[in-house]
Scaffold this motif. Structure first.
Motif, short mmCIF file in Angstrom:
data_model
loop_
_atom_site.label_atom_id
_atom_site.label_comp_id
_atom_site.label_asym_id
_atom_site.label_seq_id
_atom_site.Cartn_x
_atom_site.Cartn_y
_atom_site.Cartn_z
N THR A 100 -6.70 -12.21 8.48
CA THR A 100 -6.45 -12.34 6.86
C THR A 100 -7.60 -12.53 6.00
N ARG A 101 -8.91 -12.70 6.19
CA ARG A 101 -10.25 -12.76 5.33
C ARG A 101 -10.97 -11.37 5.52
N TRP A 102 -10.55 -10.84 6.10
CA TRP A 102 -11.04 -9.10 5.96
C TRP A 102 -9.78 -8.22 5.54
N LEU A 103 -9.26 -8.48 4.93
CA LEU A 103 -8.19 -7.46 4.44
C LEU A 103 -8.67 -6.99 3.36
N THR A 104 -7.94 -5.96 2.77
CA THR A 104 -8.78 -5.37 1.59
C THR A 104 -7.17 -4.84 0.42
N PRO A 105 -6.77 -6.11 0.18
CA PRO A 105 -8.12 -6.62 -0.64
C PRO A 105 -7.81 -8.40 0.41
N PRO A 106 -8.50 -9.40 0.19
CA PRO A 106 -8.42 -10.17 1.24
C PRO A 106 -7.46 -10.96 0.77
N LEU A 107 -6.52 -11.62 1.33
CA LEU A 107 -5.01 -12.36 1.05
C LEU A 107 -5.31 -13.87 0.90
N ALA A 108 -4.65 -14.82 0.11
CA ALA A 108 -5.14 -16.03 0.63
C ALA A 108 -4.48 -16.80 1.21
N SER A 109 -4.17 -18.19 1.88
CA SER A 109 -3.61 -18.70 2.94
C SER A 109 -4.16 -19.84 3.39
N VAL A 110 -3.08 -20.51 3.50
CA VAL A 110 -3.08 -22.11 3.90
C VAL A 110 -3.38 -22.47 4.78
N ALA A 111 -4.78 -22.97 5.42
CA ALA A 111 -5.49 -23.69 6.58
C ALA A 111 -4.68 -24.58 7.22
N THR A 112 -4.19 -24.47 8.41
CA THR A 112 -3.82 -25.73 8.95
C THR A 112 -4.07 -25.88 10.23
N ARG A 113 -5.84 -26.28 10.35
CA ARG A 113 -6.06 -26.94 11.02
C ARG A 113 -5.71 -27.23 12.42
N ARG A 114 -6.03 -25.82 12.81
CA ARG A 114 -4.79 -25.37 14.13
C ARG A 114 -5.73 -26.16 15.89
N ASP A 115 -7.43 -26.22 15.42
CA ASP A 115 -8.10 -26.56 16.21
C ASP A 115 -7.66 -28.42 16.43
N LEU A 116 -8.17 -28.94 15.37
CA LEU A 116 -8.17 -30.09 15.59
C LEU A 116 -6.79 -30.98 15.30
N ALA A 117 -5.49 -29.74 15.41
CA ALA A 117 -4.06 -30.27 15.61
C ALA A 117 -4.15 -30.23 17.17
N GLY A 118 -4.75 -29.43 17.91
CA GLY A 118 -4.63 -28.89 19.61
C GLY A 118 -5.18 -30.43 20.25
N ARG A 119 -6.54 -31.13 19.97
CA ARG A 119 -6.98 -32.41 19.84
C ARG A 119 -6.56 -33.38 19.54
N ARG A 133 0.50 -0.81 -0.16
CA ARG A 133 0.02 0.33 -0.27
C ARG A 133 0.96 0.67 -0.11
N GLN A 134 1.96 1.06 0.94
CA GLN A 134 2.95 2.15 1.03
C GLN A 134 3.11 2.73 -0.46
N ALA A 135 4.27 1.32 -0.82
CA ALA A 135 4.76 1.32 -2.17
C ALA A 135 4.28 1.64 -3.42
N GLY A 136 3.11 2.05 -3.45
CA GLY A 136 1.74 2.07 -4.10
C GLY A 136 1.81 0.39 -5.95
N ILE A 137 2.42 -0.38 -4.70
CA ILE A 137 2.56 -1.46 -5.47
C ILE A 137 0.32 -2.28 -5.89
N ALA A 138 0.35 -2.71 -6.87
CA ALA A 138 -1.20 -2.94 -6.66
C ALA A 138 -1.68 -4.66 -6.10
N VAL A 139 -1.70 -5.32 -5.31
CA VAL A 139 -1.90 -6.93 -4.98
C VAL A 139 -3.66 -6.66 -4.89
N PRO A 140 -3.55 -7.95 -5.76
CA PRO A 140 -2.79 -8.83 -6.53
C PRO A 140 -2.45 -9.03 -7.76
#
Length: 336
Positions: free
Chosen positions: A287-306, A266-273
């Protein structure tokens, strides 16, 4: 290899030149022991690195049913891990005590020191939530003979795998970069904060996936040993693009780095994506509510903890069995 003999209460008594009963009282009811004797016992314990026996405590009192959980301070990605661990332990009648550890703490034995603070409460097991064990902690766990597990650390990529559950870090990095390549990007970079458990594996997976897909081993990287945070992501992307302005996609080993990378764009004026496609890791809700929203790899951490908690409980209550790592899966969430 034969294990070293455990230091006993009698060894402490011999060195302190007091009776074993006096040592026991000094440790368990110090208010009933003269200050000078307490000091002698304390010095002997420190000199011998004496650790009270769990078995002896169990004979004297009921089980503590306490599980000490070590987690990194300041990482929101650990909250789902703690939720999963805590829920499974609670359902099985266990208590969970959480100790936050700064991964960048100057003390090399910070993890072991955090565990030692709970030893007077006779914990029955130890869980690591998003935190890898270091040599000092492994030595202490071995001396205590305590069952332990690792939720979403780097245990899946260890040789052999350590006990625990979560998405294998290297596979997560491979998934992210496969998505970038499939999106038509031709020069990816990687931002990695190695203070987070698993970041090194995700970095390795990203490099391996890009090399396999393109035969190009030149993968631009900006790496720092600290724990991830947005400010670090901002600085690392600026460093990466200054060295390699041809990058058209960047994989971040943690969403916190991706947040900072987006701020730099944003500061450098680089268009995403359009100009630069960013993808993070752990799929933090914000991460889903950023502008623009970003992709991410979900690692299912609640299930991992259980799953890590269930595996740990089985080892505490059941017959001795071989520890293993459970792959709880991961999935790409696109920005759309």
């Amino acid at each position: 290899m034969k294990r070293p003999a455990r230091v006993t209460l009698a060894d402490v008594a011999r060195l302190a030149r007091v009776s074993a009963m006096t040592v026991s009282r000094a440790l368990n009811t110090p208010e009933k022991v003269d200050a000078a004797l307490r000091e002698r016992v304390a010095q002997a314990c420190a000199q011998l690195d004496y650790i009270p026996s769990r078995a002896a405590r169990a004979l004297a009192s009921a089980r503590s049913r306490l599980v000490v959980t070590l987690a990194p301070a300041g990482d929101p990605a650990c909250e789902p891990l703690l939720d999963g661990l805590g829920a499974a332990l609670h359902e099985a009648g266990y208590l969970m005590a959480i100790a936050r550890v700064d991964p960048a703490h100057p003390a090399t034995d910070a993890r072991a020191l955090a565990l030692r603070a709970f030893l007077p409460h006779a914990p029955e097991a130890v869980a690591l939530a998003g935190l890898a064990p270091d040599a000092d902690l492994l030595a202490l766990l071995g001396k205590l003979d305590l069952p332990w597990t690792e939720a979403c650390g780097a245990g899946a990529d260890a040789k052999p795998p350590r006990p625990g559950a979560g998405a294998p870090p290297q596979a997560v990095g491979e998934t992210a970069v496969a998505h970038l390549h499939a999106s038509g990007r031709r020069r990816i970079g990687v931002l990695a904060a190695l203070g987070e458990a698993g970041a090194q594996g995700r970095l390795a997976g990203a490099i391996a996936a890009w090399t396999a897909a393109t035969k190009d081993q030149d993968v631009p990287q900006a790496i720092h040993p600290a724990a991830p945070c947005p400010a670090l992501g901002q600085a690392l992307l600026a460093e990466l693009l200054a060295a390699r302005p041809d990058c058209d996609a960047v994989y971040c080993t943690h969403d916190l780095l991706a947040w900072g990378a987006l701020a730099h764009c944003r500061q450098a004026g680089i268009a995403v994506p359009d100009r630069l496609l960013l993808i993070g890791t752990h799929d933090l809700p914000a991460t889903r509510w950023l502008t623009p929203p970003l992709a991410s790899v979900a690692t299912r951490r609640d299930l991992a903890g259980r799953q890590a908690a269930l595996e740990l409980i089985a080892r505490v209550e059941g017959p001795a069995r071989r520890a293993r790592w459970y792959d709880t899966g991961h999935a790409l969430r696109t920005a759309g």
